[in-house]
Design an enzyme around this catalytic site. Sequence first.
Site, PDB file in Angstrom:
ATOM      1  N   GLU A 108      33.518  38.514  51.663  1.00  0.00           N
ATOM      2  CA  GLU A 108      34.135  38.693  50.336  1.00  0.00           C
ATOM      3  C   GLU A 108      34.129  37.376  49.566  1.00  0.00           C
ATOM      4  OE1 GLU A 108      35.121  40.413  48.001  1.00  0.00           O
ATOM      5  OE2 GLU A 108      36.403  42.091  48.527  1.00  0.00           O
ATOM      6  N   ASP A 109      34.081  37.469  48.252  1.00  0.00           N
ATOM      7  CA  ASP A 109      34.194  36.261  47.445  1.00  0.00           C
ATOM      8  C   ASP A 109      35.631  35.745  47.421  1.00  0.00           C
ATOM      9  OD1 ASP A 109      35.124  38.449  45.982  1.00  0.00           O
ATOM     10  OD2 ASP A 109      33.955  38.022  44.177  1.00  0.00           O
ATOM     11  N   ASP A 112      42.630  38.518  46.549  1.00  0.00           N
ATOM     12  CA  ASP A 112      43.664  38.239  45.557  1.00  0.00           C
ATOM     13  C   ASP A 112      44.907  39.052  45.949  1.00  0.00           C
ATOM     14  OD1 ASP A 112      45.005  37.642  43.211  1.00  0.00           O
ATOM     15  OD2 ASP A 112      43.702  38.804  41.904  1.00  0.00           O
ATOM     16  N   PHE A 161      42.589  32.164  37.447  1.00  0.00           N
ATOM     17  CA  PHE A 161      41.379  32.976  37.400  1.00  0.00           C
ATOM     18  C   PHE A 161      40.173  32.051  37.510  1.00  0.00           C
ATOM     19  CE2 PHE A 161      37.896  35.353  35.563  1.00  0.00           C
ATOM     20  CZ  PHE A 161      38.046  36.566  36.231  1.00  0.00           C
ATOM     21  N   ARG A 174      28.297  33.594  37.157  1.00  0.00           N
ATOM     22  CA  ARG A 174      28.064  33.765  38.598  1.00  0.00           C
ATOM     23  C   ARG A 174      27.151  32.668  39.147  1.00  0.00           C
ATOM     24  NH1 ARG A 174      30.035  38.882  40.008  1.00  0.00           N
ATOM     25  NH2 ARG A 174      29.807  40.524  38.468  1.00  0.00           N
TER      26      ARG A 174
HETATM   27  P1  5GP Z   1      42.132  42.146  44.945  1.00  0.00           P
HETATM   28  O1  5GP Z   1      41.924  43.603  45.181  1.00  0.00           O
HETATM   29  O2  5GP Z   1      42.327  41.353  46.221  1.00  0.00           O
HETATM   30  O3  5GP Z   1      43.276  41.910  43.982  1.00  0.00           O
HETATM   31  O4  5GP Z   1      40.900  41.599  44.168  1.00  0.00           O
HETATM   32  C1  5GP Z   1      39.669  41.400  44.764  1.00  0.00           C
HETATM   33  C2  5GP Z   1      38.575  41.339  43.746  1.00  0.00           C
HETATM   34  O5  5GP Z   1      39.072  40.977  42.456  1.00  0.00           O
HETATM   35  C3  5GP Z   1      37.577  40.250  44.122  1.00  0.00           C
HETATM   36  O6  5GP Z   1      36.591  40.745  44.981  1.00  0.00           O
HETATM   37  C4  5GP Z   1      37.071  39.829  42.765  1.00  0.00           C
HETATM   38  O7  5GP Z   1      36.003  40.675  42.378  1.00  0.00           O
HETATM   39  C5  5GP Z   1      38.222  40.059  41.821  1.00  0.00           C
HETATM   40  N1  5GP Z   1      38.978  38.805  41.560  1.00  0.00           N
HETATM   41  C6  5GP Z   1      40.210  38.474  42.009  1.00  0.00           C
HETATM   42  N2  5GP Z   1      40.591  37.260  41.575  1.00  0.00           N
HETATM   43  C7  5GP Z   1      39.556  36.802  40.838  1.00  0.00           C
HETATM   44  C8  5GP Z   1      39.324  35.566  40.126  1.00  0.00           C
HETATM   45  O8  5GP Z   1      40.126  34.624  40.086  1.00  0.00           O
HETATM   46  N3  5GP Z   1      38.123  35.477  39.486  1.00  0.00           N
HETATM   47  C9  5GP Z   1      37.192  36.462  39.494  1.00  0.00           C
HETATM   48  N4  5GP Z   1      36.065  36.260  38.831  1.00  0.00           N
HETATM   49  N5  5GP Z   1      37.376  37.642  40.145  1.00  0.00           N
HETATM   50  C10 5GP Z   1      38.537  37.797  40.813  1.00  0.00           C
END
Ligand code: 5GP
Length: 184
Positions: A108-109, A112, A161, A174
């Site tokens: 995963e990138d 959050d 963010f 990206r």
């Molecule tokens: P979660 O479900 O854990 O809240 O969010 C996961 C997804 O939200 C990540 O795979 C990513 O695509 C997006 N995301 C969460 N935080 C960020 C951020 O700070 N920047 C970006 N570009 N995407 C984010």
Amino acid sequence: MQFDDADLVLRDPLIDKVLISSGDIQKRIRQLGTEISRDYQDRQPILVCILKGAFVFLADLSRCISVHHEVDFMAISSYHGGTESTGVVKIEKDLKSNITDRDIIIVEDIVDTGLTLNYLLELLETRSPKSIRVCALLDKTSRRIEEVPVTYSGFEIPDEFVIGFGLDYDEKYRNLPFIGVLKP
Ligand code: 5GP
């Protein structure tokens, strides 16, 4: 042609700063690769890259892993162009591999709220893999809603963010080799 992180920040008036430099990212990925190679000796894990954000990380991580492994891709959407999580996860593209009895590493990138990963783990568990672990480049632990196990974590970051190294804002940025923050 390689660009310096600082030059790239200067070239784009919307980027505020570098949060994690390209050098630090590469160093950490090498460490993660060493750890994974050690933990998966005599096994052949499948690295499951979560598109689109993790494609850059996967490419570098894979080249730092010395044991045989496979790669596969899953495309999901949990964000819709803006910066806020909806908590709604849609599978846009599923895996090609049969993961039953296989060792899986989800790549995963960023984690959050943990909602996306929680959903993915529950989904993949129904396919009876031998094991599942998560490797995430970035972790915003302070934002967690769902507790999810992240075995291999690159960097813990504050509640900002971020963009770059696969992560986008409205499909842009990206390609940046570093993790950066946009101007407010
Ligand atoms: P979660 O479900 O854990 O809240 O969010 C996961 C997804 O939200 C990540 O795979 C990513 O695509 C997006 N995301 C969460 N935080 C960020 C951020 O700070 N920047 C970006 N570009 N995407 C984010």
